[in-house]
Design a protein around this motif. Structure first.
Motif, PDB file in Angstrom:
ATOM      1  N   ARG A  46       0.851  -1.190   0.000  1.00 17.57           N
ATOM      2  CA  ARG A  46       0.000   0.000   0.000  1.00 17.57           C
ATOM      3  C   ARG A  46       0.878   1.229   0.000  1.00 17.57           C
ATOM      4  O   ARG A  46       1.736   1.384   0.855  1.00 17.57           O
ATOM      5  CB  ARG A  46      -0.896  -0.021   1.229  1.00 17.57           C
ATOM      6  N   LEU A  47       0.659   2.116  -0.954  1.00 19.75           N
ATOM      7  CA  LEU A  47       1.456   3.325  -1.096  1.00 19.75           C
ATOM      8  C   LEU A  47       0.820   4.463  -0.302  1.00 19.75           C
ATOM      9  O   LEU A  47      -0.335   4.808  -0.528  1.00 19.75           O
ATOM     10  CB  LEU A  47       1.531   3.692  -2.584  1.00 19.75           C
ATOM     11  N   GLU A  48       1.558   5.027   0.655  1.00 23.37           N
ATOM     12  CA  GLU A  48       1.081   6.140   1.475  1.00 23.37           C
ATOM     13  C   GLU A  48       1.889   7.384   1.142  1.00 23.37           C
ATOM     14  O   GLU A  48       3.097   7.425   1.381  1.00 23.37           O
ATOM     15  CB  GLU A  48       1.231   5.818   2.964  1.00 23.37           C
ATOM     16  N   ILE A  49       1.223   8.385   0.563  1.00 21.44           N
ATOM     17  CA  ILE A  49       1.888   9.630   0.185  1.00 21.44           C
ATOM     18  C   ILE A  49       1.137  10.805   0.797  1.00 21.44           C
ATOM     19  O   ILE A  49      -0.078  10.917   0.651  1.00 21.44           O
ATOM     20  CB  ILE A  49       1.962   9.780  -1.343  1.00 21.44           C
ATOM     21  N   ASP A  50       1.855  11.673   1.462  1.00 16.33           N
ATOM     22  CA  ASP A  50       1.294  12.891   2.038  1.00 16.33           C
ATOM     23  C   ASP A  50       0.889  13.814   0.889  1.00 16.33           C
ATOM     24  O   ASP A  50       1.682  14.052  -0.021  1.00 16.33           O
ATOM     25  CB  ASP A  50       2.360  13.564   2.913  1.00 16.33           C
ATOM     26  N   PRO A  51      -0.336  14.340   0.879  1.00 17.94           N
ATOM     27  CA  PRO A  51      -0.774  15.228  -0.205  1.00 17.94           C
ATOM     28  C   PRO A  51       0.181  16.402  -0.460  1.00 17.94           C
ATOM     29  O   PRO A  51       0.338  16.836  -1.596  1.00 17.94           O
ATOM     30  CB  PRO A  51      -2.143  15.722   0.260  1.00 17.94           C
ATOM     31  N   ALA A  52       0.846  16.893   0.565  1.00 13.61           N
ATOM     32  CA  ALA A  52       1.793  18.002   0.377  1.00 13.61           C
ATOM     33  C   ALA A  52       2.973  17.577  -0.488  1.00 13.61           C
ATOM     34  O   ALA A  52       3.579  18.404  -1.168  1.00 13.61           O
ATOM     35  CB  ALA A  52       2.277  18.513   1.723  1.00 13.61           C
ATOM     36  N   SER A  53       3.299  16.287  -0.506  1.00 12.48           N
ATOM     37  CA  SER A  53       4.414  15.795  -1.316  1.00 12.48           C
ATOM     38  C   SER A  53       4.108  15.874  -2.799  1.00 12.48           C
ATOM     39  O   SER A  53       5.014  15.920  -3.620  1.00 12.48           O
ATOM     40  CB  SER A  53       4.743  14.353  -0.950  1.00 12.48           C
ATOM     41  N   LEU A  54       2.824  15.861  -3.155  1.00 12.49           N
ATOM     42  CA  LEU A  54       2.453  15.949  -4.563  1.00 12.49           C
ATOM     43  C   LEU A  54       2.917  17.261  -5.165  1.00 12.49           C
ATOM     44  O   LEU A  54       3.230  17.332  -6.343  1.00 12.49           O
ATOM     45  CB  LEU A  54       0.948  15.776  -4.727  1.00 12.49           C
ATOM     46  N   LYS A  55       3.009  18.287  -4.353  1.00 14.88           N
ATOM     47  CA  LYS A  55       3.487  19.582  -4.826  1.00 14.88           C
ATOM     48  C   LYS A  55       4.979  19.540  -5.139  1.00 14.88           C
ATOM     49  O   LYS A  55       5.486  20.381  -5.854  1.00 14.88           O
ATOM     50  CB  LYS A  55       3.212  20.667  -3.790  1.00 14.88           C
ATOM     51  N   ALA A  56       5.686  18.561  -4.608  1.00 14.06           N
ATOM     52  CA  ALA A  56       7.136  18.458  -4.786  1.00 14.06           C
ATOM     53  C   ALA A  56       7.513  17.551  -5.958  1.00 14.06           C
ATOM     54  O   ALA A  56       8.662  17.195  -6.114  1.00 14.06           O
ATOM     55  CB  ALA A  56       7.784  17.952  -3.506  1.00 14.06           C
ATOM     56  N   GLY A  57       6.548  17.149  -6.769  1.00 12.96           N
ATOM     57  CA  GLY A  57       6.864  16.364  -7.953  1.00 12.96           C
ATOM     58  C   GLY A  57       6.738  14.862  -7.792  1.00 12.96           C
ATOM     59  O   GLY A  57       7.232  14.112  -8.610  1.00 12.96           O
ATOM     60  N   ILE A  58       6.070  14.401  -6.763  1.00 10.39           N
ATOM     61  CA  ILE A  58       5.899  12.967  -6.558  1.00 10.39           C
ATOM     62  C   ILE A  58       4.939  12.388  -7.602  1.00 10.39           C
ATOM     63  O   ILE A  58       4.967  11.209  -7.885  1.00 10.39           O
ATOM     64  CB  ILE A  58       5.389  12.682  -5.120  1.00 10.39           C
ATOM     65  N   GLU A  59       4.114  13.232  -8.256  1.00 10.05           N
ATOM     66  CA  GLU A  59       3.151  12.724  -9.239  1.00 10.05           C
ATOM     67  C   GLU A  59       3.853  11.898 -10.316  1.00 10.05           C
ATOM     68  O   GLU A  59       3.350  10.862 -10.732  1.00 10.05           O
ATOM     69  CB  GLU A  59       2.393  13.860  -9.947  1.00 10.05           C
ATOM     70  N   ARG A  60       5.009  12.342 -10.791  1.00 13.42           N
ATOM     71  CA  ARG A  60       5.732  11.621 -11.826  1.00 13.42           C
ATOM     72  C   ARG A  60       6.096  10.226 -11.358  1.00 13.42           C
ATOM     73  O   ARG A  60       5.942   9.246 -12.063  1.00 13.42           O
ATOM     74  CB  ARG A  60       7.003  12.378 -12.221  1.00 13.42           C
TER      75      ARG A  60
END
Length: 66
Positions: A46-60
């Motif tokens: 299960r992948l757990e990513i903090d929504p704030a990390s999406l702003k740092a380019g984790i989307e790619r």
């Protein structure tokens, strides 16, 4: 002769108790020259990513895993 191994991690946020480890990377230096480099993707059930990390380019990274 000077040798140096640098290890780096990419995580899904700043909270190690709940955010996933995404990648582990390493570079090997000798006398100021890059000898080798390697990166491993860490697969968690299960992948757990903090929504704030999406702003740092984790989307790619997430898109590459799907």
């Amino acid at each position: 002769m000077t040798k140096l191994l640098v290890v780096d991690t990419e995580t899904g946020g700043l909270h190690p108790d709940r955010c996933s480890l995404l990648t582990l990377g390493a570079v090997d230096w000798e006398d100021g020259r890059l000898i080798s480099e390697r990166e491993w993707a860490v697969r968690e059930a299960r992948l757990e990513i903090d929504p704030a990390s999406l702003k740092a380019g984790i989307e790619r990274f997430v898109a590459d895993r799907e």
